[in-house]
Design an enzyme around this catalytic site. Structure first.
Site, mmCIF file in Angstrom:
data_model
loop_
_atom_site.group_PDB
_atom_site.id
_atom_site.type_symbol
_atom_site.label_atom_id
_atom_site.label_comp_id
_atom_site.label_asym_id
_atom_site.label_seq_id
_atom_site.Cartn_x
_atom_site.Cartn_y
_atom_site.Cartn_z
ATOM 1 C CB CYS A 20 55.305 17.705 38.476
ATOM 2 S SG CYS A 20 54.871 19.081 37.381
ATOM 3 C CB CYS A 23 54.212 22.622 39.453
ATOM 4 S SG CYS A 23 53.040 21.650 38.495
ATOM 5 C CB CYS A 85 42.958 61.022 65.502
ATOM 6 S SG CYS A 85 44.709 60.614 65.714
ATOM 7 C CB CYS A 88 45.024 56.242 66.089
ATOM 8 S SG CYS A 88 45.282 57.506 67.340
ATOM 9 C CG ASP A 485 19.462 39.228 30.992
ATOM 10 O OD1 ASP A 485 19.575 38.960 29.785
ATOM 11 O OD2 ASP A 485 18.963 38.446 31.821
ATOM 12 C CG ASP A 685 23.007 38.061 32.581
ATOM 13 O OD1 ASP A 685 22.996 38.165 31.339
ATOM 14 O OD2 ASP A 685 21.997 37.835 33.257
#
Length: 791
Positions: A20, A23, A85, A88, A485, A685
């Site tokens: 809308c 938004c 290298c 680069c 856990d 978890d």
């Protein structure tokens, strides 16, 4: 768009989720708040924002996300040719980041690949053009390494350079043996010229490209150094004639280029070895499959499979797609994917993965994932992402590399001037300056970190350990406490109903029937244990409600029944009655307890037993041997948790912890000064894995848990936890060792060359040796195996 923004850079940003005008307003306000934005117009209907200003694309994307919307992205994995290298790689990164729409770009010198995140709509051709402007070339991302034409060119150039340089090498050997085997002056000119300007043309081209871009790189050092040696020798040849062959330096130009080409060829082979993990993983997928069509088996390309297809896998064949076994039984070798050496028995309903091998039976498999959605592809993508990530220490290397070439050129100029002022001749001054240029090659600096990361993460992947990024490697070094856990991590996660104590007035059969009714349809491990113990079909349940972390309740046969943990028992104020003695008896055996309650009265006590995994005690012992504290998080009754902890040798137990309390418990340990690694496998978890300094997910667990973790163990063996920390620590140590080697060569070699103690030939050999020592060191790490002592 305001007039002031018309002359400024503009970017069209796709935005998902706008429905809308309100938004669009929220997105516009968020964009205008970003520093550097001069104007923004947002259209909710087209899902696009037009932004004027100089703000970074990453800042714009972050602003949209903070507003509650999304910017769709595209990821490019590009092969980059011509890098030699660290400078680069850094220059390619800068070029890619300047392309409109690029959010993030990272370039890995060791793999010679660029990983680019860009907003949707960014064209690969624009990225290729940016790479070309920087002086490099874009390779096909899908090209096989073995088919790389560059490999054949490297070998050809090395062979030709060796043939043309052999007379120089023979002459140098003759000097040591007291013989005059050096070719004449004009022969030296004829041999050295094609080596310097034809086989060494790559250095001149790349050096000039870097010069046009306003930066420096190793190629400039090589071009200037060898060009100076060739130019000085040519001048001396014209001035003194060919009779002074031993006063020329053509051999320095030719032999230096030979050593560099040899080093590059060996580097390429070593890079292919350290990057073998991804290629080996992807090579597991078979090219063809037997699909069932109209009741018949037909061989089709594996790429043609779709979700829902039925495929047949015969004994000894690789499985062509992820799926579920529909029919048949077989032992499946998953070692190449998970590191598990023993075959895993598969029967109807079991999950199977692409690339694993059916050993002793025929399987009919219903395809559930193909292509990039398979576990094999996701594992390869995780390994590739980890190898493309950058260690924090690499930022220091990048800063050094950015100024390294200009500094070296200044040192070479100062060396030349210094020798002239000291009274040396121009010949000596030039040769000494050339030695400085050649010894200073920063290749080893650029390879030190990515080579170690490739080797370490590749070795870990072969053992069934996935490292998501280098941050996980950094965090692993500082861990002081590992928290597990309990269910499914330290234990098998397949509990059984070990005992049922019914209260007076309730029979065991009645209690089990009521409990089974409440658990019908649940996938919780304890629910499966109750249903497995119950006989017959349970009665229907009404008004069912789950109580997260506590239990369930509902109406069964007209009775309001609750089944849950001791915590729920306390909350409901239920009376244990005559079952109080049974509580202590079962808890002492380390069993998990659940209560069946009706109207504040306990009907029954259910005791569950979940065996510890075979490797659990060994894992705890290994972690303690590494000097770490080991803890367990459990929702069990404290007595049951303590009994399990004693059997495994744990240091700390946090019992009766609700799912939302796991992250809080980790935060409390962190507040005490611990650096915490959390090991888990369930949806519950995920918050704790994200809150910990290092999250380690069991790959047998949920996708949510895996996404929240920095490391993933592809098989549910807790013994892999100390192995994961060990390989991370070794990788980090290897990075630092490699950087020490790389910096050490330059710190020692530069002053020796400036003082005239190294000839250009020796300097070239030392430069090649520095890169090879770094790669060789990384290859030693690639041999790591979890069976080694993790300390």
């Amino acid at each position: 768009m305001p007039d002031a923004a018309l002359t400024t850079p503009r970017l069209f940003l796709p935005v998902d989720g706008m429905t809308c005008v309100a938004c669009a307003g929220r997105v516009r306000r968020a964009l205008l708040a970003v520093p550097g934005v001069l104007g923004a117009e947002v259209n909710a209907a087209s899902g696009q924002a037009e932004v004027a200003g100089t703000a970074a694309v990453a800042d714009l994307v972050a602003a949209v996300r903070r507003a509650g919307y999304a910017v769709p992205e595209t990821v490019f994995d590009l092969g980059i040719g011509g890098m030699t290298c660290a400078s680069c790689a850094q220059r390619v990164e800068r070029a890619l980041r300047r392309v409109p729409g690029v959010v993030e770009a990272g370039v890995n010198l060791a793999t010679e690949r660029a990983h680019v995140r860009a907003i949707r709509g960014t064209e690969e051709t624009a990225l290729g053009a940016a790479v070309a402007r920087a002086g490099y070339r874009l390779l096909a991302a899908s090209a096989e390494e073995d088919a790389d034409p560059g490999a054949a060119r490297e070998a050809r150039d090395l062979i030709l350079a060796t043939l043309l340089t052999l007379p120089f090498l023979a002459g140098m050997a003759g000097l040591v043996a007291g013989q005059d085997w050096m070719p004449g002056g004009w022969w030296q000119f004829a041999l050295a010229t094609p080596v310097t300007f034809w086989l060494g043309a790559r250095f001149w081209r790349a050096g000039f490209a870097a010069l046009r871009a306003g930066t420096g790189n190793m190629d400039q050092l090589v071009a200037i150094g060898t060009g100076a040696a060739w130019g000085l020798s040519s001048w001396l040849l014209l001035r003194h004639g060919p009779d002074h062959a031993h006063g020329l330096y053509f051999e320095a130009a030719a032999v230096v280029i030979l050593f560099i080409l040899l080093g590059k060829w060996l580097e390429a082979r070593a890079k292919r070895a350290t990057g073998a993990a991804i290629r080996a993983l992807l090579g597991l997928a078979p090219r063809t499959a037997r699909r069932i069509e109209d009741g018949e088996e037909r061989e089709v390309p594996a790429a043609a499979l779709a979700v829902g297809d039925l495929v047949v896998v015969r004994p000894g064949e690789r499985i062509p797609a992820d799926g579920a076994v529909r029919d048949g039984r077989a032992g499946v070798d998953e070692s190449a994917l998970t590191g598990e050496s023993r075959p895993v028995e598969k029967e109807p309903g079991a999950r199977v993965a692409t690339g694993t091998v059916a050993l002793d039976g025929r399987l009919v498999i219903a395809v559930t994932a193909v292509g990039g959605e398979t576990m094999l592809a996701r594992v390869a993508a995780l390994v590739a992402a980890a190898q493309a990530s950058r260690a924090p220490v690499q930022k220091l290397v990048d800063r050094v590399s950015a100024v390294f070439v200009p500094v070296v050129l200044a040192i070479a100029a100062a060396t030349f001037a210094g020798w002239l002022l000291a009274g040396a001749g121009a010949e000596q001054a030039i040769i000494t300056a050339v030695s400085v240029l050649v010894i200073a090659c920063p290749c080893a600096l650029g390879l030190a970190t990515p080579a170690a990361i490739m080797a370490g993460t590749g070795a870990a992947a072969r053992a069934g350990i996935l490292v998501r990024d280098v941050e996980a490697i950094e965090h692993a070094q500082a861990i002081t406490l590992v928290a597990f856990d309990k269910t499914g991590t330290l234990t098998e996660g397949r509990p059984r109903l070990a005992a049922l104590h019914a209260a007076p007035g309730t029979t065991e059969a009645e209690a089990l029937r009521l409990a089974a009714a409440l658990q019908a349809g649940s996938e919780h491990p304890l629910a499966r244990a109750v249903l497995a113990a119950a006989a017959g079909k349970p009665p229907p349940v009404e008004d069912f409600r789950a109580l997260p972390g506590r239990g369930v309740e509902g109406r069964v046969e007209g009775r309001a029944i609750v089944l849950g943990s001791p915590r729920l028992m306390e909350e409901r104020g239920a009376d244990a009655g005559t079952l109080a003695d049974a509580v202590a008896e079962e808890a002492a055996q380390g069993r998990s307890l659940a209560w069946l309650v009706e109207g504040g009265r306990a009907l029954a006590l259910l005791a569950f037993e979940d065996a510890a995994k075979p490797g659990a005690a060994r894992a705890v012992g290994a972690l303690k041997a590494m000097g770490l504290k080991v803890a367990m998080l459990s929702g069990d009754h404290p007595a049951a948790a303590q009994a399990a902890a004693r059997s495994l040798g744990l240091d700390i137990v946090a019992a009766g912890v609700l799912p939302e309390g796991k992250a809080e418990r980790i935060a409390a340990w962190q507040a005490e000064g611990h650096r915490v690694a959390m090991v888990g496998d369930g949806v519950n978890d995920a918050p704790a894995l994200a809150r910990a300094d290092l999250g380690i997910a069991m790959g047998t667990g949920t996708d949510v848990a895996i996404a929240a973790a920095g490391m993933t163990l592809l098989r549910g063996d807790p013994a892999l936890v100390p192995a994961a920390l060990a390989v991370a620590r070794r990788t980090r140590r290897k990075i630092r060792h490699n950087l020490a080697w790389a910096f050490g060569y330059n710190l020692v070699g530069l002053p020796l060359a400036a003082l005239g103690l190294l000839s250009p030939v020796v300097a070239g050999a030392a430069m090649a040796a520095s890169s090879l020592s770094v790669l060789g060191s990384a290859l030693l790490l690639a041999r790591w195996h979890p069976a080694e002592d993790p300390r």
